[in-house]
Design an enzyme around this catalytic site. Structure first.
Site, mmCIF file in Angstrom:
data_model
loop_
_atom_site.group_PDB
_atom_site.id
_atom_site.type_symbol
_atom_site.label_atom_id
_atom_site.label_comp_id
_atom_site.label_asym_id
_atom_site.label_seq_id
_atom_site.Cartn_x
_atom_site.Cartn_y
_atom_site.Cartn_z
ATOM 1 N N ILE A 1 12.119 -37.109 -5.255
ATOM 2 C CA ILE A 1 13.211 -36.165 -5.034
ATOM 3 C C ILE A 1 12.640 -34.750 -5.057
ATOM 4 C CG2 ILE A 1 14.990 -37.696 -5.953
ATOM 5 C CD1 ILE A 1 14.927 -36.016 -8.530
ATOM 6 N N CYS A 2 13.380 -33.821 -4.482
ATOM 7 C CA CYS A 2 12.902 -32.442 -4.369
ATOM 8 C C CYS A 2 12.653 -31.845 -5.749
ATOM 9 C CB CYS A 2 13.904 -31.598 -3.590
ATOM 10 S SG CYS A 2 13.843 -31.987 -1.831
ATOM 11 N N PRO A 3 11.587 -31.065 -5.839
ATOM 12 C CA PRO A 3 10.786 -30.493 -4.756
ATOM 13 C C PRO A 3 9.558 -31.312 -4.370
ATOM 14 C CG PRO A 3 10.110 -29.459 -6.790
ATOM 15 C CD PRO A 3 11.206 -30.460 -7.138
ATOM 16 N N ASN B 1 14.927 -29.770 3.705
ATOM 17 C CA ASN B 1 14.004 -28.910 2.961
ATOM 18 C C ASN B 1 12.613 -28.904 3.592
ATOM 19 O OD1 ASN B 1 16.008 -28.243 1.125
ATOM 20 N ND2 ASN B 1 15.447 -29.864 -0.291
#
Length: 75
Positions: free
Chosen positions: A14-16, A47
């Site tokens: 998951i981000c980042p 993103n």
């Protein structure tokens, strides 16, 4: 001419993390090579796309299915 394509699987991240892994992988490419990134955390697609465009890379393809995404970026 055959363009070399490196593949990066960020499934489960998951981000980042997907953006950071993409950044590192792009830095390792030679000019003109492509990176294919696949994963399952859909917010990462936008993103990664934004990161690529903001840093002078070319987004060749960006697509998503119900549960996965795929983006191809040219250095």
């Amino acid at each position: 001419m055959v363009i070399a394509m490196k593949k990066l699987d960020v499934t489960g991240d998951i981000c980042p993390v997907p953006v950071l892994k993409t950044k590192k992988a792009l830095e390792e490419l030679n000019e003109g090579e492509e990176l294919e990134v696949v994963g399952d955390y859909k917010p990462a697609l936008e993103n990664i796309k934004r990161f690529a465009e903001n840093n002078g890379y070319t987004v060749v393809l960006a697509e998503e299915t119900e549960s996965r995404f795929r983006i191809v970026i040219k250095k």
